[in-house]
Scaffold this motif. Structure first.
Motif, PDB file in Angstrom:
ATOM      1  N   THR A 241      -1.517  -2.302   2.346  1.00  0.00           N
ATOM      2  CA  THR A 241      -0.299  -1.493   1.718  1.00  0.00           C
ATOM      3  C   THR A 241       0.270  -2.024   0.419  1.00  0.00           C
ATOM      4  N   GLY A 245      -4.313  -3.907  -2.817  1.00  0.00           N
ATOM      5  CA  GLY A 245      -4.393  -2.817  -3.825  1.00  0.00           C
ATOM      6  C   GLY A 245      -3.530  -3.046  -5.067  1.00  0.00           C
ATOM      7  N   TRP A 246      -2.459  -4.078  -5.004  1.00  0.00           N
ATOM      8  CA  TRP A 246      -1.567  -4.000  -6.124  1.00  0.00           C
ATOM      9  C   TRP A 246      -1.152  -5.542  -6.604  1.00  0.00           C
ATOM     10  N   ARG A 265      -8.006   1.186  -9.347  1.00  0.00           N
ATOM     11  CA  ARG A 265      -7.341   1.801  -8.280  1.00  0.00           C
ATOM     12  C   ARG A 265      -5.824   1.176  -8.394  1.00  0.00           C
ATOM     13  N   ASN A 269      -2.088   2.304  -6.349  1.00  0.00           N
ATOM     14  CA  ASN A 269      -1.421   1.524  -5.374  1.00  0.00           C
ATOM     15  C   ASN A 269      -0.337   0.803  -5.653  1.00  0.00           C
ATOM     16  N   THR A 270       0.386   1.087  -6.990  1.00  0.00           N
ATOM     17  CA  THR A 270       1.563   0.336  -7.222  1.00  0.00           C
ATOM     18  C   THR A 270       2.858   1.230  -7.035  1.00  0.00           C
ATOM     19  N   ASP A 288       6.814   3.883  -2.005  1.00  0.00           N
ATOM     20  CA  ASP A 288       5.562   3.197  -2.098  1.00  0.00           C
ATOM     21  C   ASP A 288       4.486   4.329  -2.103  1.00  0.00           C
ATOM     22  N   ARG A 289       3.563   3.782  -2.900  1.00  0.00           N
ATOM     23  CA  ARG A 289       2.294   4.851  -3.161  1.00  0.00           C
ATOM     24  C   ARG A 289       0.994   3.900  -2.579  1.00  0.00           C
ATOM     25  N   LEU A 290       0.236   4.925  -2.117  1.00  0.00           N
ATOM     26  CA  LEU A 290      -1.005   4.134  -1.521  1.00  0.00           C
ATOM     27  C   LEU A 290      -2.374   5.171  -1.684  1.00  0.00           C
ATOM     28  N   ALA A 291      -3.333   4.750  -2.249  1.00  0.00           N
ATOM     29  CA  ALA A 291      -4.779   5.480  -2.375  1.00  0.00           C
ATOM     30  C   ALA A 291      -5.028   5.811  -1.015  1.00  0.00           C
ATOM     31  N   ARG A 294      -6.975   3.707   1.305  1.00  0.00           N
ATOM     32  CA  ARG A 294      -6.042   2.813   1.920  1.00  0.00           C
ATOM     33  C   ARG A 294      -5.280   3.227   3.149  1.00  0.00           C
ATOM     34  N   TRP A 295      -4.670   4.480   2.673  1.00  0.00           N
ATOM     35  CA  TRP A 295      -4.096   5.153   3.964  1.00  0.00           C
ATOM     36  C   TRP A 295      -4.838   5.619   4.978  1.00  0.00           C
TER      37      TRP A 295
END
Length: 376
Positions: A241, A245-246, A265, A269-270, A288-291, A294-295
């Motif tokens: 998370t 990704g970040w 990506r 994910n940031t 929170d941001r997630l592709a 990944r989610w």
């Protein structure tokens, strides 16, 4: 000329950590040589590989050589290439892609974990559990001391602004809620938080998206052995998370040169982070941001693995208590907060405040719900 074709060809080195990887092609085999400057870590890797091979798919270890200043381990080379061969590469697919291969991979991963974890689970003293990622970092002279001992850290980017020690009096606001956070007290607590018996299993110990191959295999074994279940969950979930990704590609881009799609990506994910200082108290608001990939992985992992493990080994609120120290160490013990940009530092500090809160809920922390798992 024909004889020359029988000589092994050694490719350009790849670097992920201090270790370097050298692809080697021979007439009969595709190999990869891992050069490790730390002999103790190399010995731990060999032991871990030997133990793990009884339970998980791993590439064969063909050769080991101790040389001056380094140990070289030569493994079977899996089909890892530019933007393919790792779980990372499945995660780097666009949100509009077909996620059926990823879902199938996660079913195989979680079913393997659940089988091995169930067969090998034991309540163990801390001395029986691999210590590199957690206990070793907390003891005197470990990474917590190296990062944070004997100096205070600024909360903001200003020299004369509040410091971490001020949090004991002011606390901080995270998404509008006030959290008490005693930074020095948290460090003292972490120093002894890994000294009690824990539920442990046989595992690789560092289950990141670059240590899991496609088709399914486990890579990198210097933390392999008996690991705390809570440490496994914290590591996989926080890497999925936040780190993978970040923060890791942002702060260590050299590690992803063979997987450049990772950088495409990073924006999705940031997290979005805003901070302000009001009456001496720091306010942090983040989203929170997630592709989507990944989610989906996180949801599969918690539904198919964490939920049955919780029912068996961490009933009631036990998961929160078990997970807290491992998650806290993932938050502040991977990167030195002093070396991060102010927004990155305050985001991780906000996550630490949520983790340390009396009402900490892992499901809420990772934005999971009772019906979060993909259904197909």
């Amino acid at each position: 000329m024909r004889a020359l074709n029988l000589l092994p060809r050694i490719g350009a080195p790849l670097r992920f950590t201090r270790n370097r990887l050298y692809p080697i092609d021979t007439p009969r085999r595709r190999l990869i040589a891992k050069r490790m400057p730390d002999h103790d870590e190399a010995r731990a890797e060999v032991r871990g590989h030997r133990l793990l091979s009884d339970w998980y798919p791993v590439p064969a270890l063909h050769y080991r050589a101790r040389l001056l200043g380094r140990t070289v381990l030569v493994y079977e080379r899996l089909p890892v290439d530019t933007d393919r061969g790792l779980l990372l590469d499945l995660l780097n697919t666009p949100d509009t892609a077909d996620h059926a291969p990823l879902d199938g991979y996660m079913r195989e991963l979680t079913s393997t974990y659940l089988r091995v974890f169930t067969e090998t689970a034991e309540l163990c003293p801390p001395s029986a559990v691999a210590g590199k990622l957690y206990r070793d970092r907390a003891i005197p002279g470990g990474r917590l001391d190296h990062y944070y001992a004997d100096h205070d850290l600024p909360l903001t980017g200003t020299v004369d602004g509040p410091e971490f020690s001020d949090l004991a009096q002011t606390g901080m606001y995270v998404n509008g809620s006030h959290y008490q956070l005693d930074w020095s007290g948290a460090l003292r607590w972490l120093r002894t938080a890994f000294d009690s018996p824990v539920w442990s299993v046989i595992s690789q110990g560092d289950p990141t998206d670059v240590n899991l191959a496609v088709p399914l295999a486990w890579l990198d074994y210097d933390t392999a052995g008996r690991n705390a279940i809570a440490g496994e969950i914290a590591n996989f979930s926080f890497y999925m998370t936040v780190l993978g990704g970040w923060l890791v590609p942002t702060l260590n881009p050299e590690a992803f040169t063979q997987h450049p799609a990772t950088f495409d990506r990073v924006p999705v994910n940031t997290p979005h982070v805003s901070t302000r200082l009001q009456a001496g108290t720091v306010h942090v608001h983040f989203t929170d941001r997630l592709a989507l990939a990944r989610w989906r992985v996180l949801s599969h992992y918690w539904e198919r693995l964490v939920r049955p493990l919780t029912a068996r080994y961490f009933p009631g609120h036990a998961l929160s208590d078990a997970l807290r120290p491992y998650l806290a160490m993932r938050i502040i013990g991977v990167f030195n907060l002093a070396e991060l940009a102010p927004d990155q530092r305050l985001y991780l500090l906000a996550k630490l405040a949520q983790c340390m809160a009396p009402d900490f809920s892992p499901w809420s922390f990772f934005n999971l719900t009772e019906s979060s798992c993909p259904t197909h």
